[in-house]
Enzyme design. Structure first.
Site, PDB file in Angstrom:
ATOM      1  N   LYS A   1      -5.018  35.134 -17.445  1.00  0.00           N
ATOM      2  CA  LYS A   1      -5.649  33.816 -17.414  1.00  0.00           C
ATOM      3  C   LYS A   1      -6.948  33.837 -18.218  1.00  0.00           C
ATOM      4  O   LYS A   1      -7.568  34.891 -18.352  1.00  0.00           O
ATOM      5  CB  LYS A   1      -6.008  33.447 -15.964  1.00  0.00           C
TER       6      LYS A   1
ATOM      7  N   ARG B   1       6.128  32.383  -7.245  1.00  0.00           N
ATOM      8  CA  ARG B   1       7.546  32.162  -6.954  1.00  0.00           C
ATOM      9  C   ARG B   1       8.299  33.486  -6.865  1.00  0.00           C
ATOM     10  O   ARG B   1       9.317  33.585  -6.195  1.00  0.00           O
ATOM     11  CB  ARG B   1       8.134  31.225  -8.027  1.00  0.00           C
TER      12      ARG B   1
ATOM     13  N   ASP C   1      -5.866  32.291  -4.087  1.00  0.00           N
ATOM     14  CA  ASP C   1      -4.419  32.221  -4.284  1.00  0.00           C
ATOM     15  C   ASP C   1      -3.646  32.768  -3.071  1.00  0.00           C
ATOM     16  O   ASP C   1      -2.424  32.832  -3.086  1.00  0.00           O
ATOM     17  CB  ASP C   1      -4.045  32.968  -5.572  1.00  0.00           C
TER      18      ASP C   1
ATOM     19  N   LYS D   1       2.213  32.170   0.589  1.00  0.00           N
ATOM     20  CA  LYS D   1       1.922  32.967  -0.620  1.00  0.00           C
ATOM     21  C   LYS D   1       0.616  33.722  -0.418  1.00  0.00           C
ATOM     22  O   LYS D   1      -0.422  33.110  -0.184  1.00  0.00           O
ATOM     23  CB  LYS D   1       1.833  32.054  -1.842  1.00  0.00           C
TER      24      LYS D   1
HETATM   25  N1  BES Z   1      -2.005  30.536  -8.695  1.00  0.00           N
HETATM   26  C1  BES Z   1      -1.562  29.843  -9.835  1.00  0.00           C
HETATM   27  C2  BES Z   1      -1.527  28.338  -9.631  1.00  0.00           C
HETATM   28  C3  BES Z   1      -2.851  27.629  -9.716  1.00  0.00           C
HETATM   29  C4  BES Z   1      -3.447  27.389 -10.921  1.00  0.00           C
HETATM   30  C5  BES Z   1      -3.432  27.140  -8.582  1.00  0.00           C
HETATM   31  C6  BES Z   1      -4.637  26.700 -10.984  1.00  0.00           C
HETATM   32  C7  BES Z   1      -4.606  26.441  -8.636  1.00  0.00           C
HETATM   33  C8  BES Z   1      -5.222  26.220  -9.833  1.00  0.00           C
HETATM   34  C9  BES Z   1      -0.152  30.282 -10.209  1.00  0.00           C
HETATM   35  O1  BES Z   1       0.161  31.594  -9.918  1.00  0.00           O
HETATM   36  C10 BES Z   1      -0.021  30.105 -11.673  1.00  0.00           C
HETATM   37  O2  BES Z   1      -0.716  30.781 -12.384  1.00  0.00           O
HETATM   38  N2  BES Z   1       0.847  29.213 -12.094  1.00  0.00           N
HETATM   39  C11 BES Z   1       1.042  28.937 -13.478  1.00  0.00           C
HETATM   40  C12 BES Z   1       2.501  28.755 -13.733  1.00  0.00           C
HETATM   41  C13 BES Z   1       2.857  28.676 -15.165  1.00  0.00           C
HETATM   42  C14 BES Z   1       2.652  30.013 -15.841  1.00  0.00           C
HETATM   43  C15 BES Z   1       4.295  28.235 -15.294  1.00  0.00           C
HETATM   44  C16 BES Z   1       0.274  27.652 -13.795  1.00  0.00           C
HETATM   45  O3  BES Z   1       0.296  26.727 -12.997  1.00  0.00           O
HETATM   46  O4  BES Z   1      -0.345  27.617 -14.847  1.00  0.00           O
HETATM   47 ZN    ZN Z   2      -0.853  32.475  -8.410  1.00  0.00          ZN
HETATM   48 MN    MN Z   3      -0.412  32.923 -11.467  1.00  0.00          MN
END
Ligand code: BES
Ligand code: ZN
Ligand code: MN
Length: 525
Positions: free
Chosen positions: A263, A337, A274, A251
């Site tokens: 966010k 994803r 990321d 990724k």
């Molecule tokens: N890059 C983030 C995942 C992440 C979050 C990694 C915090 C490390 C620390 C990913 O793209 C993301 O934002 N995922 C969301 C998914 C959700 C919207 C279903 C998450 O984990 O909040």
């Molecule tokens: Zn992400």
């Molecule tokens: Mn994200």
């Protein structure tokens, strides 16, 4: 940093001159007649030192020891984990201590696992980030001599750990670069540069080619950013072209603002990490270029930013993936994803023997496993076991998570074939279930490294994980691959070094050239 492995007992270690000598003392050690034994036994008897983990004692110019600075470090039962912790702590404490040549003497019973742990720990602790500092801290340790009971018996593990360490370091450096520098374009350039130096192939697709290929899901994530996307294809060929490759997919979100589902501000800077999956793929290729194992590996990196803008994709949008499946975007922050699914479909064209994707995918995985183990999702028992044991050996462990069908039910959509998010429960699993829909026929694994790819807080920075696990897994695959059809080699080629990739035996000049540049590149990063 340069490593050397030597057979050294304590008497030998006392004669090995460095700026500092670290002696790992295990509990219940039996003192010999040498100077180091006398020092350690006396210190233990006098209760100024214990062989317990975390205990150290420094001595300045002790009698009959060549190195002026001697550090006794307790390592408890002498296990690889304890050796790692002890070497890490001492090497970190010596970082700006005018130590250029460090000698590490492992516990007497220590075998190959301890050698690996010592190499990994010394490399990890001595890394300094310099790229964007106006007055960077210098990296003083230049050479680490590892002393063990039987250097010949530990040589392969030593070489593997040293190769992995170079890859880990590259992954850390790329991960730590700020997001205004580590853009998709820059990642593509780094990949090309590395490929040239390391003697493997690299192709970088831009927006036009990606559109032509039909990666509608990946394009949707990228469309809100001013930075153009890149799709990086790396090909390491260490075996006959007819041998099916392992495909690793990373990724490469170079900044994840969340997009329109933006966010919160605190710690948003950490979303520069990321692209940790992408960095781990590049780091793995760096190690492959150095170790030259006899197998084929393809690396795929979808790289882009996830940004909000007037052109950004929105919650409710339906996009068409390369697989043909339509996806309803319910949350633009579940973007990883959406770029990985198209890379998984793209992987099928290589008719792979296994596909592994690596991603900082979910906050839920951080909650589940923290920073200790990466999440492993895998539908194939053999692949899962190989990855798990590689993680244990490399001290880069993962933990198997479930993939029951029921977890996929929350991804149902009224308007597309699948939605990009389920509910909050089991968020790491539902993300994996989404990806599983796009995995082809080959055994597939997904590593969620959201908790392990970087550290937050005062020690904020990329860890280079899971390069150690991946390199170890791939080296294992090279050993267990089908036997190659023997070919007559040329005399000049036979005279050159052993362990050469089978496919390159026909082209000695080219292989030798690429080996030379690979070594040149090693000093560059
Ligand atoms: N890059 C983030 C995942 C992440 C979050 C990694 C915090 C490390 C620390 C990913 O793209 C993301 O934002 N995922 C969301 C998914 C959700 C919207 C279903 C998450 O984990 O909040
Ligand atoms: Zn992400
Ligand atoms: Mn994200």
């Amino acid at each position: 940093m340069d490593f050397e492995l030597k057979t050294l007992d304590w008497a030998g270690a006392a004669n090995e001159k460095g700026d500092a000598l670290v002696v790992l003392v295990e509990e219940g050690f039996k003192p010999g007649a040498d100077a180091l034994s006398r020092l350690a036994a006396d210190a233990i008897k006098s209760k100024v030192f214990e062989a317990k983990p975390g205990k150290t004692l420094q001595a300045w110019r002790p009698a009959d020891i060549a190195s002026p600075r001697v550090i006794l470090a307790g390592c408890g039962d002498g296990s690889a984990r304890r050796v790692h912790a002890a070497v890490h702590a001492v090497a970190a404490s010596l970082r700006s201590a005018a130590v250029r040549r460090l000698v590490v003497c492992l516990p007497r019973e220590a075998g190959a696992h301890a050698v690996r742990a010592a190499v990994a720990a010394a490399a990890e602790a001595s890394y300094v980030y310099t790229s964007t500092k106006s007055k960077p801290e210098s990296r003083e340790i230049e050479k680490v001599v590892i002393g063990c009971a039987d250097a010949a018996a530990c040589q392969d593990d030593f070489t593997a750990a040293r190769g992995a360490a170079t890859g880990i370091e590259l992954a850390r450096e790329l991960g730590n670069l700020p997001p205004n520098m580590a853009t998709p374009t820059r990642l593509g350039e780094e990949a090309k540069r590395m490929a040239k130096a390391g003697g493997f192939q690299c192709e970088v697709l831009g927006p036009k080619e990606v559109a032509k290929a039909g990666m509608g899901s990946f394009m949707a994530v990228a469309q809100g950013s001013e930075e153009p996307l890149r799709f990086i294809v790396l090909k390491y060929q260490g075996a006959a072209a007819s041998e099916a490759p392992v495909v690793v997919i990373g990724k490469g979100i170079t900044f994840d603002s969340g997009g329109i589902s933006i966010k919160p501000a605190p710690e948003m800077d950490e979303m520069k990490f990321d692209m940790g999956g992408a960095a781990s793929v590049l780091g793995t290729f760096r190690a492959l270029a150095e170790l030259k194992p006899a197998l084929n590996v393809v690396g795929l990196i979808p790289a882009c930013e996830n940004m909000p803008s007037g052109r950004a994709f929105k919650p409710g949008d339906v996009v068409t993936s390369l697989s043909g499946q339509t996806i309803e975007v319910l949350n633009t922050d579940a973007e990883g994803r959406l770029i990985l699914c198209d890379a998984l479909s793209y992987a099928e064209r290589f008719k792979p023997r296994a596909v592994i994707d690596i991603a900082t995918l979910t906050g839920a995985c951080v909650i589940a496993l923290g920073g200790v183990r990466s999440g492993l999702f895998c539908s194939d028992e053999g692949l899962a076991q190989a990855l798990q044991s590689a993680g244990e050996v490399a001290l880069d462990p993962c933990w198997r998570m479930p993939l029951d069908e029921e977890y996929g039910e929350s991804l149902k959509s009224n308007f597309a074939d699948v939605a990009n998010v389920g509910g909050r429960p089991a968020g790491a699993v539902t993300a994996a279930k989404f990806l599983q829909r796009f995995a082809g026929k080959a055994p597939w694994a997904h590593l969620d490294i959201a908790g392990t790819a970087w550290k937050g807080g005062a020690a904020k920075g990329a860890t280079g994980r899971p390069v150690g696990l991946l390199v170890q897994y791939l080296l294992g695959q090279a050993q267990h691959r089908p036997a190659p059809v023997p070919k007559a080699g040329k005399a000049a080629d036979r005279a050159s070094k052993a362990a050469r990739p089978a496919a390159k035996r026909d082209k000695p000049a080219r292989a030798a050239r690429s080996r030379a540049t690979a070594q040149g590149g090693a000093r560059g990063t």
